[in-house]
Write an enzyme that holds these catalytic residues in place. Structure first.
Site, PDB file in Angstrom:
ATOM      1  N   HIS A  71     -40.241  19.156 -25.473  1.00 42.11           N
ATOM      2  CA  HIS A  71     -39.466  19.562 -24.295  1.00 42.11           C
ATOM      3  C   HIS A  71     -38.850  20.941 -24.374  1.00 42.11           C
ATOM      4  O   HIS A  71     -38.269  21.411 -23.394  1.00 42.11           O
ATOM      5  CB  HIS A  71     -38.340  18.547 -24.051  1.00 42.11           C
TER       6      HIS A  71
HETATM    7  C1  UD1 Z   1     -31.273  19.537 -23.366  1.00 39.00           C
HETATM    8  C2  UD1 Z   1     -30.613  20.334 -24.519  1.00 39.00           C
HETATM    9  C3  UD1 Z   1     -31.469  20.194 -25.773  1.00 39.00           C
HETATM   10  C4  UD1 Z   1     -31.767  18.740 -26.094  1.00 39.00           C
HETATM   11  C5  UD1 Z   1     -32.380  18.073 -24.855  1.00 39.00           C
HETATM   12  C6  UD1 Z   1     -32.691  16.611 -25.077  1.00 39.00           C
HETATM   13  C7  UD1 Z   1     -29.412  22.353 -23.723  1.00 39.00           C
HETATM   14  C8  UD1 Z   1     -29.400  23.835 -23.738  1.00 39.00           C
HETATM   15  N1  UD1 Z   1     -30.503  21.755 -24.222  1.00 39.00           N
HETATM   16  O1  UD1 Z   1     -32.520  20.134 -23.094  1.00 39.00           O
HETATM   17  O2  UD1 Z   1     -30.771  20.761 -26.864  1.00 39.00           O
HETATM   18  O3  UD1 Z   1     -32.682  18.688 -27.157  1.00 39.00           O
HETATM   19  O4  UD1 Z   1     -31.459  18.197 -23.767  1.00 39.00           O
HETATM   20  O5  UD1 Z   1     -33.498  16.108 -24.035  1.00 39.00           O
HETATM   21  O6  UD1 Z   1     -28.445  21.759 -23.300  1.00 39.00           O
HETATM   22  N2  UD1 Z   1     -34.551  16.900 -16.063  1.00 39.00           N
HETATM   23  C9  UD1 Z   1     -34.832  15.807 -15.257  1.00 39.00           C
HETATM   24  N3  UD1 Z   1     -34.048  14.697 -15.397  1.00 39.00           N
HETATM   25  C10 UD1 Z   1     -33.021  14.611 -16.263  1.00 39.00           C
HETATM   26  C11 UD1 Z   1     -32.736  15.728 -17.071  1.00 39.00           C
HETATM   27  C12 UD1 Z   1     -33.503  16.867 -16.967  1.00 39.00           C
HETATM   28  O7  UD1 Z   1     -35.756  15.823 -14.462  1.00 39.00           O
HETATM   29  O8  UD1 Z   1     -32.358  13.556 -16.330  1.00 39.00           O
HETATM   30  C13 UD1 Z   1     -35.403  18.106 -15.958  1.00 39.00           C
HETATM   31  C14 UD1 Z   1     -34.886  19.113 -14.969  1.00 39.00           C
HETATM   32  O9  UD1 Z   1     -35.974  19.717 -14.363  1.00 39.00           O
HETATM   33  C15 UD1 Z   1     -34.193  20.144 -15.848  1.00 39.00           C
HETATM   34  C16 UD1 Z   1     -35.049  20.103 -17.107  1.00 39.00           C
HETATM   35  O10 UD1 Z   1     -35.467  18.748 -17.215  1.00 39.00           O
HETATM   36  O11 UD1 Z   1     -34.108  21.387 -15.265  1.00 39.00           O
HETATM   37  C17 UD1 Z   1     -34.354  20.519 -18.357  1.00 39.00           C
HETATM   38  O12 UD1 Z   1     -33.150  19.778 -18.543  1.00 39.00           O
HETATM   39  P1  UD1 Z   1     -31.911  20.445 -19.326  1.00 39.00           P
HETATM   40  O13 UD1 Z   1     -30.794  19.487 -19.360  1.00 39.00           O
HETATM   41  O14 UD1 Z   1     -31.679  21.833 -18.848  1.00 39.00           O
HETATM   42  O15 UD1 Z   1     -32.444  20.689 -20.768  1.00 39.00           O
HETATM   43  P2  UD1 Z   1     -33.328  19.828 -21.763  1.00 39.00           P
HETATM   44  O16 UD1 Z   1     -34.643  20.515 -21.870  1.00 39.00           O
HETATM   45  O17 UD1 Z   1     -33.301  18.379 -21.442  1.00 39.00           O
END
Ligand code: UD1
Length: 357
Positions: free
Chosen positions: A204
């Protein structure tokens, strides 16, 4: 004493689950739980609260997804209001997410001490969002709970020596506590797999999934692992990765890879226990695989879990199909299990005792 604990993303839910339990078992203090809403899908958030029996959060900020700045700012503003209202004696934050940084900033500006669980971890590149968050939090926290001597040493090099405690890993506490709930046979049946015949994959990180060239190499690399080892590839796909594959039209490269949505802790650990090995860029999973006696190929330029590299248990790999193929062969070599790297499974108890003092 009143303590406020802040979670928001998957890795924090699992840590809060076991820490919250330790606080309740010791009847240690009034524990207010806040969920930022950084992760919000059922299988990215609710499933952990349900199966790990985490109490319902007292506050839900609902910050959702967005740019780093937008997410951090939303959590910072909402957290400030909650801290002013609750007036806790202490804020507890975990790890390195945007939620962690936002909560920490809100608290220190209000003069509320911050306890950082999983402090002192360092990795390159220093421009990685998680690394920026870790360093910022460690620069202003009041107490530092470290998973190993290496993290203590990292903090010492940065001039932090007071209130630094090597307690071990709360995730190891959770693993031991939940181990009797892992049902490998049930999930092998669900996925129609045989024990030892598959590799569990998660991916991810922005640097791995956000560009089509890199993601293409990773998907080709997974197929190479399948062919080299003769094992099924079971890919539990983060929503971000799924969106990138769709956007870059890379679906044809998934032929030969079995893709599923993300799953909860018990299901994932049950499968890891029965797997051949793990390929991941998750900080948590590379270590949980080790707890389960499995080795990982870590698709990152560096990792903060360096102890597992030093003993040749895990290997870093580049997002390059040839590297996947070469390093997959290393997994097939015998290696003695390196015991007790991340404590004895009593990290939560130690943290509770230190904070009570
Ligand atoms: C975040 C953490 C990372 C951790 C990871 C675990 C930061 C900078 N990064 O990264 O350290 O390893 O969580 O998963 O905080 N999305 C969904 N549904 C959700 C959550 C996210 O669809 O419930 C999608 C969205 O498009 C979002 C993308 O995933 O923009 C990324 O989510 P985000 O929370 O920004 O970061 P992670 O990659 O999950």
């Amino acid at each position: 004493m009143k303590t406020l604990s802040l979670v928001g993303a998957r890795p924090q839910f699992v840590k809060e689950a076991i820490f919250n339990l330790a606080v309740r078992e010791a009847n240690a203090w009034q524990h207010v739980l806040v969920h930022s809403g950084q992760h919000y899908d059922i299988n990215m958030s609710d499933v952990f609260f349900q199966e790990l029996e985490i109490p319902k959060p007292d506050y839900f900020m609902g910050i959702g997804s967005g740019t780093h700045g937008a997410m951090t700012a939303a959590a910072l503003t909402a957290m400030e209001d909650i801290l002013i209202q609750e007036k806790p004696d202490q804020l507890i934050v975990y790890g390195d997410t945007n939620t962690t940084l936002a909560g920490c900033l809100a608290a220190v500006k209000l003069g509320i001490p911050v306890a950082h669980i999983e402090a002192g971890l360092r990795q390159t590149p220093t421009t990685m969002p998680e690394e920026i968050n870790r360093r910022m939090v460690d620069s202003v926290a009041s107490s530092y709970f470290c998973t190993s001597a290496l993290a203590v040493e990292n903090l010492r090099k940065e001039g932090k020596v007071e209130h630094v405690y090597d307690v071990g890993d709360v995730m190891y506490d959770l693993y031991l506590r939940m181990e009797n709930k892992f049902q490998s046979s049930e999930y092998l049946e669900k996925y129609n797999l045989c024990s030892g015949d598959f590799v569990v994959v998660t991916m991810h990180r922005d640097f791995n999934v956000d560009t089509p060239e890199t993601l293409t190499e990773i998907l080709k690399g997974l197929v190479a692992v399948r062919e080299t080892l003769g094992k099924e590839i079971l890919f539990f796909m983060h929503p971000r990765t799924k969106a990138c594959i769709n956007r870059f039209e890379l679906m044809p490269l998934l032929a030969g890879i079995t893709v599923h949505d993300p799953i909860g802790y018990i299901e994932l650990m049950s499968l890891v226990q029965a797997s051949f090995a793990v390929v991941t860029d998750s900080g948590g999973l590379q270590k949980e695989a080790y707890f389960a006696g499995k080795r990982s190929l870590v698709v990152m330029p560096d990792t903060c879990w360096k102890e597992l590299l030093d003993c040749n248990w895990n290997f870093l790999i580049a997002p390059d199909a040839t590297d996947f193929l070469e390093k997959a062969q290393l997994l097939a070599e015998k290696q003695e299990y390196p015991k007790s790297i991340y404590g004895k499974g009593d990290a939560c108890k130690s943290i509770v005792a230190y904070l009570q003092k």
